[in-house]
Motif scaffolding. Structure first.
Motif, PDB file in Angstrom:
ATOM      1  N   UNK A 139       0.833  -1.209   0.000  1.00  0.00           N
ATOM      2  CA  UNK A 139       0.000   0.000   0.000  1.00  0.00           C
ATOM      3  C   UNK A 139       0.868   1.260   0.000  1.00  0.00           C
ATOM      4  N   UNK A 140       2.013   1.188   0.680  1.00  0.00           N
ATOM      5  CA  UNK A 140       2.939   2.330   0.700  1.00  0.00           C
ATOM      6  C   UNK A 140       3.693   2.437  -0.623  1.00  0.00           C
ATOM      7  N   UNK A 141       4.010   1.285  -1.187  1.00  0.00           N
ATOM      8  CA  UNK A 141       4.826   1.285  -2.414  1.00  0.00           C
ATOM      9  C   UNK A 141       4.002   1.536  -3.676  1.00  0.00           C
ATOM     10  N   UNK A 142       2.696   1.661  -3.500  1.00  0.00           N
ATOM     11  CA  UNK A 142       1.833   1.934  -4.663  1.00  0.00           C
ATOM     12  C   UNK A 142       1.857   3.412  -5.060  1.00  0.00           C
ATOM     13  N   UNK A 143       2.552   4.234  -4.289  1.00  0.00           N
ATOM     14  CA  UNK A 143       2.469   5.684  -4.499  1.00  0.00           C
ATOM     15  C   UNK A 143       3.607   6.230  -5.365  1.00  0.00           C
ATOM     16  N   UNK A 144       3.357   7.373  -5.981  1.00  0.00           N
ATOM     17  CA  UNK A 144       4.370   8.213  -6.655  1.00  0.00           C
ATOM     18  C   UNK A 144       5.259   7.441  -7.632  1.00  0.00           C
ATOM     19  N   UNK A 145       4.662   6.513  -8.385  1.00  0.00           N
ATOM     20  CA  UNK A 145       5.468   5.659  -9.267  1.00  0.00           C
ATOM     21  C   UNK A 145       6.108   6.408 -10.427  1.00  0.00           C
TER      22      UNK A 145
ATOM     23  N   UNK B 251       7.680   9.260 -10.163  1.00  0.00           N
ATOM     24  CA  UNK B 251       8.707  10.188  -9.676  1.00  0.00           C
ATOM     25  C   UNK B 251      10.088   9.550  -9.665  1.00  0.00           C
ATOM     26  N   UNK B 252      11.169  10.379  -9.654  1.00  0.00           N
ATOM     27  CA  UNK B 252      12.528   9.840  -9.531  1.00  0.00           C
ATOM     28  C   UNK B 252      12.660   9.028  -8.242  1.00  0.00           C
ATOM     29  N   UNK B 253      13.521   8.018  -8.290  1.00  0.00           N
ATOM     30  CA  UNK B 253      13.628   7.051  -7.189  1.00  0.00           C
ATOM     31  C   UNK B 253      13.932   7.712  -5.837  1.00  0.00           C
ATOM     32  N   UNK B 254      14.801   8.720  -5.828  1.00  0.00           N
ATOM     33  CA  UNK B 254      15.188   9.379  -4.568  1.00  0.00           C
ATOM     34  C   UNK B 254      13.974  10.032  -3.903  1.00  0.00           C
ATOM     35  N   UNK B 255      13.175  10.762  -4.702  1.00  0.00           N
ATOM     36  CA  UNK B 255      11.989  11.431  -4.171  1.00  0.00           C
ATOM     37  C   UNK B 255      10.933  10.411  -3.772  1.00  0.00           C
ATOM     38  N   UNK B 256      10.809   9.361  -4.573  1.00  0.00           N
ATOM     39  CA  UNK B 256       9.807   8.326  -4.302  1.00  0.00           C
ATOM     40  C   UNK B 256      10.095   7.618  -2.974  1.00  0.00           C
ATOM     41  N   UNK B 257      11.386   7.411  -2.664  1.00  0.00           N
ATOM     42  CA  UNK B 257      11.751   6.764  -1.397  1.00  0.00           C
ATOM     43  C   UNK B 257      11.295   7.593  -0.199  1.00  0.00           C
ATOM     44  N   UNK B 258      11.434   8.914  -0.313  1.00  0.00           N
ATOM     45  CA  UNK B 258      10.978   9.814   0.759  1.00  0.00           C
ATOM     46  C   UNK B 258       9.471   9.676   0.926  1.00  0.00           C
ATOM     47  N   UNK B 259       8.746   9.623  -0.202  1.00  0.00           N
ATOM     48  CA  UNK B 259       7.288   9.479  -0.166  1.00  0.00           C
ATOM     49  C   UNK B 259       6.887   8.145   0.467  1.00  0.00           C
ATOM     50  N   UNK B 260       7.584   7.088   0.111  1.00  0.00           N
ATOM     51  CA  UNK B 260       7.250   5.755   0.636  1.00  0.00           C
ATOM     52  C   UNK B 260       7.472   5.705   2.152  1.00  0.00           C
ATOM     53  N   UNK B 261       8.578   6.305   2.617  1.00  0.00           N
ATOM     54  CA  UNK B 261       8.841   6.334   4.068  1.00  0.00           C
ATOM     55  C   UNK B 261       7.736   7.105   4.796  1.00  0.00           C
TER      56      UNK B 261
END
Length: 455
Positions: free
Chosen positions: A108-114, A116-126
């Motif tokens: 459910x967390x990893x379904x977001x902001x697909x 976006x660049x990986x660095x920004x997406x990691x911040x979103x997932x956290x």
């Protein structure tokens, strides 16, 4: 007949929590010496909008980092969180994450902001992981829909506790929604306020565990309780975090070098120095520990928090700040940008300056001397801005977590101003947020109420 659409179940409300700076003791704290951290008046603000019963969604909108995602409440993994062996109650003293619960949240967390660049997406997932873990722990499958909109005036990634401030906001909001917090109110018994601050703090720590993996707990504690705390590691045992309830509010200049730094790199640098020059490095770390103890003695002395007491002892406190910076320079954790800030501030003679946090970039703080002229400060700020530094005039020893319920400001003779979703989202930058809803440097915005520890 057409069915009348259901109305929201609760008024829109807002919670807010401060960032923090380390005032004394960074790096020495790694080696079991005390450190003092204090809340600052740069804050996160979380607006909570309750949706009607028919809208079964929860939306997370962290405007300043570009995170905007909606989940269907009925598709979240409630069955895992509601298991009798897993269920946590609002009063549970949770100090670790459950691997099974984390695993259930993951898709459910990893379904977001697909996109976006990986660095920004990691911040979103956290951020999404922390939110979902708290939401599923403190809500229920019957929960109505909500929109959680977050804005912040705290620089991100500058060692100022921005993520802890967000977790304190989320924790307080969710506990308020399930009606497990009373107040804050002027007649609140001290033990009740203490219990509620700790409850907010404990769940905020859970959010920090999701965000950082192995947080010290100092950032969320300062953010929840405000004022300042003493933090000390105790070898293999759990660290102690002691609130300094008498810490006064002091004007502070916070200067961001805008140079990225790595805490791990700076900690490794000091570790290497200690390995190669053990006796010398140990004497510097002991010196930092001694000056922190001296500052603590000063702060807890009778009458220190009175205007008279502060005026008498401010020079002593400022001298300790200056010496602390010198020790940190000796450990090799400063940076040319930090030294340039100190040079410019020292030239104006407006106060005492040190780096705050790990060093190697990040931020510096300047404690003002009494009776500093406003035009001198403005001239310094112009010089610093011209060289690419970012300036924040803040308050040290700021209030902790607070609530604005409902999200309405009453203005004398002009009725009231409701803080709605659109106004809040479109407030331009930190200044716009401050003007719309800010506690900020004012620290006394009418309508805001704060939980405070008993002095």
């Amino acid at each position: 007949m057409e069915r009348k659409s259901s109305s929201p179940m609760a008024p829109t409300f807002m919670v807010s929590a401060p960032g923090k700076v380390i005032v004394f003791g960074e790096h020495a704290a790694v080696y079991d010496k005390p450190a003092i951290a204090a809340a600052i008046s740069l804050r996160s603000y979380l607006l909570v909008t309750t949706l009607s019963k028919s809208q079964r969604t929860v939306k997370l909108n962290f405007r300043d980092i570009g995170l905007d995602h909606t989940w269907k409440i009925d598709t979240l993994p409630w069955e895992v969180f509601q298991q009798p062996t897993k269920k946590k109650f609002y009063y549970s003293l949770v100090d670790s994450l459950d691997p099974e619960l984390l695993e259930a949240i993951k898709p459910h967390a990893e379904a977001i902001s697909k996109d976006l660049p990986e660095k920004q997406r990691k911040i979103h997932i956290r951020s999404a992981t922390a939110f979902l873990y708290l939401f599923l722990s403190l809500s229920s499958p019957e929960s109505p829909g909500f929109i959680y909109t977050l804005r912040s005036t705290i620089p991100i990634g500058a060692g100022l506790g921005s993520s802890a401030s967000v977790c304190v906001c989320l924790s307080a909001a969710l506990l308020l929604q399930i009606r497990t917090l009373a107040g804050p109110h002027p007649d609140q018994p001290p033990e009740e306020a203490e219990t509620q601050i700790e409850r907010i703090n404990r769940w905020a720590f859970v959010g920090e565990l999701c965000t950082h993996g192995d947080p010290s707990g100092i950032d969320n504690t300062v953010s929840a309780s405000g004022k300042a705390v003493v933090y000390q590691r105790n070898g293999a045992n759990a660290p102690t975090v002691t609130p300094l309830t008498k810490f006064p509010k002091l004007p502070l200049l916070l200067i961001d070098t805008q140079h990225a730094r790595s805490t791990a790199t700076q900690v490794d640098k000091v570790r290497g120095l200690r390995t190669n020059h053990e006796q010398l490095t140990e004497s510097i770390l002991n010196g930092i520990g001694q000056l922190t103890a001296s500052a603590l003695q000063l702060i807890t002395s009778p009458g220190f928090d009175s205007q008279d007491g502060i005026s008498r002892t401010l020079d002593h406190l400022g001298t300790l700040i200056r010496i602390n910076h010198g020790f940190l320079v000796s450990l090799g954790v400063s940076h040319p940008r930090l030294e340039r800030i100190r040079e410019l501030v020292d030239y104006t003679d407006i106060g005492w300056t040190k780096l705050t946090g790990a060093g190697g970039g990040g931020c510096a703080i300047t404690l003002f001397k009494p009776d500093v002229l406003e035009e001198t400060v403005q001239e310094l700020e112009r010089d610093l801005t011209a060289e690419g530094f970012r300036i924040y005039e803040t308050v040290l020893g700021a209030d902790g977590v607070g609530v604005l319920w409902p999200a309405v400001f009453r203005t004398e003779g002009e009725g009231s101003e409701e803080i709605d979703q659109e106004k809040f989202e479109n407030a331009p930058g930190a200044k716009g947020i401050e003007e719309l809803v800010g506690v900020g440097v004012q620290e006394n915005r009418e309508g805001w109420k704060f939980w405070t520890r008993y002095i």
